[in-house]
Design a protein around this motif. Sequence first.
Motif, PDB file in Angstrom:
ATOM      1  N   CYS A  29     -12.740  -2.867 -49.794  1.00 24.47           N
ATOM      2  CA  CYS A  29     -13.169  -3.037 -48.403  1.00 24.47           C
ATOM      3  C   CYS A  29     -14.409  -2.185 -48.117  1.00 24.47           C
ATOM      4  N   LEU A  30     -14.432  -0.954 -48.610  1.00 25.01           N
ATOM      5  CA  LEU A  30     -15.619  -0.101 -48.435  1.00 25.01           C
ATOM      6  C   LEU A  30     -16.823  -0.702 -49.163  1.00 25.01           C
ATOM      7  N   LEU A  31     -16.590  -1.277 -50.341  1.00 26.50           N
ATOM      8  CA  LEU A  31     -17.684  -1.924 -51.072  1.00 26.50           C
ATOM      9  C   LEU A  31     -18.273  -3.058 -50.247  1.00 26.50           C
ATOM     10  N   GLY A  32     -17.404  -3.839 -49.607  1.00 25.46           N
ATOM     11  CA  GLY A  32     -17.908  -4.901 -48.737  1.00 25.46           C
ATOM     12  C   GLY A  32     -18.680  -4.358 -47.555  1.00 25.46           C
ATOM     13  N   GLY A  43     -25.915   1.078 -50.698  1.00 22.96           N
ATOM     14  CA  GLY A  43     -26.030   2.427 -50.186  1.00 22.96           C
ATOM     15  C   GLY A  43     -24.676   2.934 -49.743  1.00 22.96           C
ATOM     16  N   PRO A  44     -24.623   4.114 -49.247  1.00 26.45           N
ATOM     17  CA  PRO A  44     -23.347   4.651 -48.753  1.00 26.45           C
ATOM     18  C   PRO A  44     -22.816   3.800 -47.601  1.00 26.45           C
ATOM     19  N   PRO A  45     -21.500   3.540 -47.573  1.00 24.17           N
ATOM     20  CA  PRO A  45     -20.944   2.763 -46.464  1.00 24.17           C
ATOM     21  C   PRO A  45     -21.129   3.511 -45.148  1.00 24.17           C
ATOM     22  N   PRO A  46     -21.440   2.802 -44.075  1.00 22.55           N
ATOM     23  CA  PRO A  46     -21.555   3.446 -42.767  1.00 22.55           C
ATOM     24  C   PRO A  46     -20.185   3.839 -42.237  1.00 22.55           C
ATOM     25  N   ALA A  47     -20.214   4.612 -41.155  1.00 17.55           N
ATOM     26  CA  ALA A  47     -18.958   5.074 -40.558  1.00 17.55           C
ATOM     27  C   ALA A  47     -18.107   3.903 -40.084  1.00 17.55           C
ATOM     28  N   THR A  48     -18.758   2.860 -39.598  1.00 15.75           N
ATOM     29  CA  THR A  48     -18.003   1.691 -39.125  1.00 15.75           C
ATOM     30  C   THR A  48     -17.242   1.018 -40.267  1.00 15.75           C
ATOM     31  N   ALA A  49     -17.799   1.049 -41.493  1.00 16.47           N
ATOM     32  CA  ALA A  49     -17.096   0.477 -42.649  1.00 16.47           C
ATOM     33  C   ALA A  49     -15.833   1.267 -42.940  1.00 16.47           C
ATOM     34  N   TYR A  50     -15.943   2.611 -42.834  1.00 15.55           N
ATOM     35  CA  TYR A  50     -14.733   3.421 -43.020  1.00 15.55           C
ATOM     36  C   TYR A  50     -13.693   3.107 -41.943  1.00 15.55           C
ATOM     37  N   LEU A  51     -14.178   2.900 -40.717  1.00 18.94           N
ATOM     38  CA  LEU A  51     -13.255   2.583 -39.624  1.00 18.94           C
ATOM     39  C   LEU A  51     -12.509   1.274 -39.884  1.00 18.94           C
ATOM     40  N   ALA A  53     -12.069  -0.197 -42.840  1.00 12.88           N
ATOM     41  CA  ALA A  53     -11.234  -0.070 -44.038  1.00 12.88           C
ATOM     42  C   ALA A  53      -9.945   0.684 -43.736  1.00 12.88           C
ATOM     43  N   VAL A  54     -10.062   1.779 -42.984  1.00 14.36           N
ATOM     44  CA  VAL A  54      -8.862   2.556 -42.660  1.00 14.36           C
ATOM     45  C   VAL A  54      -7.920   1.755 -41.776  1.00 14.36           C
ATOM     46  N   ALA A  55      -8.442   1.083 -40.767  1.00 14.81           N
ATOM     47  CA  ALA A  55      -7.595   0.342 -39.824  1.00 14.81           C
ATOM     48  C   ALA A  55      -6.871  -0.817 -40.494  1.00 14.81           C
ATOM     49  N   THR A  56      -7.578  -1.543 -41.352  1.00 18.01           N
ATOM     50  CA  THR A  56      -6.955  -2.724 -41.974  1.00 18.01           C
ATOM     51  C   THR A  56      -6.056  -2.362 -43.149  1.00 18.01           C
ATOM     52  N   CYS A  57      -6.407  -1.296 -43.891  1.00 18.25           N
ATOM     53  CA  CYS A  57      -5.576  -0.915 -45.044  1.00 18.25           C
ATOM     54  C   CYS A  57      -4.334  -0.132 -44.626  1.00 18.25           C
ATOM     55  N   ALA A  58      -4.386   0.477 -43.445  1.00 18.89           N
ATOM     56  CA  ALA A  58      -3.236   1.265 -43.001  1.00 18.89           C
ATOM     57  C   ALA A  58      -1.999   0.408 -42.768  1.00 18.89           C
ATOM     58  N   THR A  74      -5.198  -7.229 -39.728  1.00 14.39           N
ATOM     59  CA  THR A  74      -6.282  -7.401 -40.704  1.00 14.39           C
ATOM     60  C   THR A  74      -7.264  -8.477 -40.257  1.00 14.39           C
ATOM     61  N   THR A  75      -6.779  -9.513 -39.597  1.00 12.29           N
ATOM     62  CA  THR A  75      -7.696 -10.530 -39.065  1.00 12.29           C
ATOM     63  C   THR A  75      -8.569  -9.952 -37.946  1.00 12.29           C
ATOM     64  N   ALA A  76      -7.949  -9.164 -37.093  1.00 10.04           N
ATOM     65  CA  ALA A  76      -8.724  -8.521 -36.030  1.00 10.04           C
ATOM     66  C   ALA A  76      -9.798  -7.614 -36.607  1.00 10.04           C
ATOM     67  N   GLY A  77      -9.469  -6.904 -37.683  1.00  4.83           N
ATOM     68  CA  GLY A  77     -10.475  -6.076 -38.336  1.00  4.83           C
ATOM     69  C   GLY A  77     -11.634  -6.903 -38.855  1.00  4.83           C
ATOM     70  N   GLY A  78     -11.323  -8.077 -39.451  1.00  5.93           N
ATOM     71  CA  GLY A  78     -12.392  -8.951 -39.926  1.00  5.93           C
ATOM     72  C   GLY A  78     -13.232  -9.512 -38.795  1.00  5.93           C
ATOM     73  N   VAL A  79     -12.616  -9.815 -37.652  1.00  6.34           N
ATOM     74  CA  VAL A  79     -13.352 -10.331 -36.495  1.00  6.34           C
ATOM     75  C   VAL A  79     -14.325  -9.285 -35.963  1.00  6.34           C
ATOM     76  N   LEU A  80     -13.998  -8.003 -36.054  1.00  7.27           N
ATOM     77  CA  LEU A  80     -14.858  -6.926 -35.540  1.00  7.27           C
ATOM     78  C   LEU A  80     -15.991  -6.571 -36.488  1.00  7.27           C
ATOM     79  N   VAL A  81     -15.993  -7.121 -37.685  1.00  3.94           N
ATOM     80  CA  VAL A  81     -17.038  -6.772 -38.651  1.00  3.94           C
ATOM     81  C   VAL A  81     -18.430  -7.142 -38.141  1.00  3.94           C
TER      82      VAL A  81
END
Length: 419
Positions: A29-32, A43-51, A53-58, A74-81
């Motif tokens: 997820c961070l790679l994406g 490049g390094p993932p932005p803070a939003t990518a960590y957000l 990844a953490v929300a959907t993997c939790a 997990t769908t909601a996390g994808g919608v916010l991307v």
Amino acid sequence: MTDTGGGGPRPRGMRWREGTLTAIVFAICLLGGALRVDDQSLGPPPATAYLIAVATCAVLPLRHRSPLAAMAVTTAGGVLVPPLGLLLSPPIVAPAVVTAYSLAVRTERRTATEALLASAALLVASNLLFVFDTLSWQDVSRVAAVAAFPLVAGVLGQSTQNRRAYLAAVEERAWRAEESRDSEARRRVAEERLRIARELHDLVAHQITLANAQATVAAHLFATRPEQTRKSLDELVETTGDALDDLRATVGLLRQSGDAAEPAEPTPGLSRLPTLLESFRRAGLEVSVHQEGTPRSLPLGVDLTAYRIVQEALTNVTKHAGTGSARVRLSWSQDRVTITVADDGGGAHTPQPDRPPGYGLIGMRERATAVGGQLSAGRRPEGGFLVSTELPLPPAKDTARRTGEPATIEDRTSDGDAP
């Protein structure tokens, strides 16, 4: 209906596997989140990518107990991307792919299909809202892949569910088959025990009754007629010898580990009826026989049943009737043979109050029923006791007259003497 199984404590190995899977999905997820459209370098993932990844993997460890809720998160996390400025790509929706598989495995097909289609539609719509003005073939293929990955995972999950259901059904059928085999084995053992009990009862009751009658005659004539006493004792010795031989043969069959190639001696049948009647006459019971119709050969089971019923009925006359005579009648028709044994005695044909109940009438009725016949027994209106049985005969064209069949039975009475 959602399968809520797996809510209990998980084994240690299962927890390690869940942790490893969650870590791998988190990395993907961070790679994406690090991917860019205009820049092929990572490049390094932005803070939003960590957000994201953490929300959907939790919620991944919760997908076993609440797959629909995990799919929604997990769908909601994808919608916010797209609103967060990230590229909606297959790697960043990896948590949705995993939950899609679990959802398809643990819920019924209709519910899983509706949830997966809704998830794919939301992911596609959220991306198209932000790239609609600059939509390119690259965007179309990427969005199609984003929608396809959860759907493919759902198909694989449904296949897994079908396979598990099939294996469970096979296991259930195997268990039921095993239960059925055990039940059939117990039934056969019970039937065999009952058959052995009937054979031993008929054998022992007949021989012991004759021996008792002969001993009684010998005791009665001991003082007045020594010569007749010796004859009765000789017959008693012969009777007890026959009883021992029959018991030895029966016990020998029971002790065999396998099926015998053939019986030690022919199965008793109506062809041996004259010998049977003679044994009763030696014990003091005068037996007369009458036949009607043309005697025919019988199947082995019916032949043995007819013989044993006559044997047991005459044994009961000797024990209970209180008379010195009995009449046997065989009536042959097209499809059955009717056998009756009657006496004029005053005995009750029932056990005395101080004796346990016997199994003679029960055994005769069971034997007749087992070969498709019927048996009745009771007092005669004119006095005495009557046992009557009807046994089925095979079609005449299927049987051949056997040597020594009932036609050789001695006709001792006329029609008027028949019961």
